[in-house]
Design an enzyme around this catalytic site. Structure first.
Site, PDB file in Angstrom:
ATOM      1  CG  ASP A   1      -2.046  -0.843   1.178  1.00  0.00           C
ATOM      2  OD1 ASP A   1      -2.476  -1.133   0.051  1.00  0.00           O
ATOM      3  OD2 ASP A   1      -2.552  -1.257   2.245  1.00  0.00           O
TER       4      ASP A   1
ATOM      5  CE1 TYR B   1       3.875  -6.493   4.107  1.00  0.00           C
ATOM      6  CE2 TYR B   1       2.999  -8.725   4.192  1.00  0.00           C
ATOM      7  CZ  TYR B   1       3.205  -7.535   3.507  1.00  0.00           C
ATOM      8  OH  TYR B   1       2.739  -7.399   2.223  1.00  0.00           O
TER       9      TYR B   1
END
Lengths: 250, 250
Positions: free
Chosen positions: B51, B109
């Protein structure tokens, strides 16, 4: 009434601390906020100027103003007005007779660098890239020569002059840490004061010695020749970590 | 011939990975560099879209091109043309039948956040600020509920759809470190895949639980209600650390 501030800033988009016409400086941005708070022009002085691109985690600054705002609340007043790259971490009334420039007893600078096969986007703002992997043992040996009181005249760039170039370095530590995409190096220097570019020249010499250069510190102390030492490191790796006074301010 | 790239980028000034008209995206910048290198339009595909504002230390991407440049040298060819906020750490020929999106076995992540009395300029680009100090013990307890195979339907923002919302989380670790101006938190999540915003929703729930919220993970797994979970964390704290395939690529 005199107040003290504990400042943190990301130096990347500033032309250093000191006011300059038409340039974005930390002092300029701070004094603009102060004028909004106190409805008059206020001069803000720092413990020392930092160069363009150099960061601070614990810069100390002072100013005089008349206000009813409690000293501790001034930090939040500034922070509401300041851009995201400079913030006031704490505020307090200055002790009697305080002078944030001359009264500074110890300053600590940290120089950050990394070794990796290519430039790393996530490291580029706050660390310099090293062309090869330095030998930390050699760096630590050279760093020991710096400790104590010396004439650091050779560890200075021209441009600013101080009355004396005698300074005392209390501490010079080197840390090495292996991370997922790089090896990270930090040189922490604590002294009673630093000449113009002194921290970046020391870092340059120590990294160069780690990469195989013959140590030039002894010669630099004797003859005062800047040429005995390696190149000045770039500003993005340098951060003014802490300034200490005869008693805690905050 | 198919090639793979290991990418690192600072997501701050990108509108995410995926091409969008009139917007600066990582894919757009990469494909522009590829066109200069190969003198033709080249489509570059990533292991997954990131994103706007999300960083990557180890994104993996692939493309097809005909060239005489040795595969290992492609990284340097890209890096000469790329801006400082995206770099190619390594390049290699793709293994037979390779698919960087569907072939990804594990992704890691890392979500970074900090607690401090004020916003910190030197932390603002790569970590989110927490409103209070979380209890890491409570966070670790809640994180344990996430491990294994579950229907993560509630851990997804609307906007993108995947065929299934079943995912397996292999690892969820929380680190806390006290530094000079902040307490730093890192949540590392390794799974076989992540739904849209899943990592940021997990981070938001874990930090909220650490700050006193009642754990909503069990309910979210049962009923699938997004509302059982806390707010999505902002993008700047998130970094795609690593993507793993059935065999090492570089």
């Amino acid at each position: 009434m005199k107040y003290v501030l504990l400042l943190s800033y990301d130096g990347t988009d500033f032309c250093g601390w000191q006011n300059q016409p038409q340039k974005r400086t930390v002092q300029g941005v701070m004094e603009q906020a102060a004028e909004e708070i106190f409805h008059e022009k206020v001069k803000i002085t720092a413990s020392g100027r930092t160069d363009a691109g150099v960061h601070a985690r614990g810069q100390v600054a002072e100013f005089d103003a008349e206000t009813n705002i409690p000293a501790k609340k001034l930090a939040a007043c500034f922070d509401r007005l300041l851009p995201s790259d400079v913030k006031v971490r704490a505020s307090a009334p200055a002790p009697e007779g305080f002078d944030c420039t001359r009264g500074a007893k110890r300053k600590t600078y940290v120089y950050s660098a990394y070794f990796a096969p290519c430039e790393l986007p996530l490291s580029r703002r706050y660390a310099a890239r090293l062309p090869q992997r330095p030998d930390v043992g050699r760096m630590r040996e050279a760093a020991r020569l710096l400790l104590g009181e010396h004439d650091f005249a050779a560890f200075r760039s021209s441009g600013f002059t101080s009355k004396t170039s005698i300074r005392t370095l209390y501490d010079a530590e080197i840390a090495e840490q292996t991370e997922s995409d790089r090896i990270r190096y930090e040189i922490s220097l604590t002294g009673n004061g630093f000449l113009y570019n002194m921290a970046r020249i020391i870092a340059g010499e120590l990294f160069a010695v780690g990469c195989g250069k013959e140590e030039g510190i002894s010669r630099a102390f004797q003859g005062g020749a800047r040429s005995a030492l390696a190149k000045t490191m770039p500003p993005e790796g340098l951060c003014l970590e802490r300034v200490e006074y005869s008693s805690p301010l905050f």
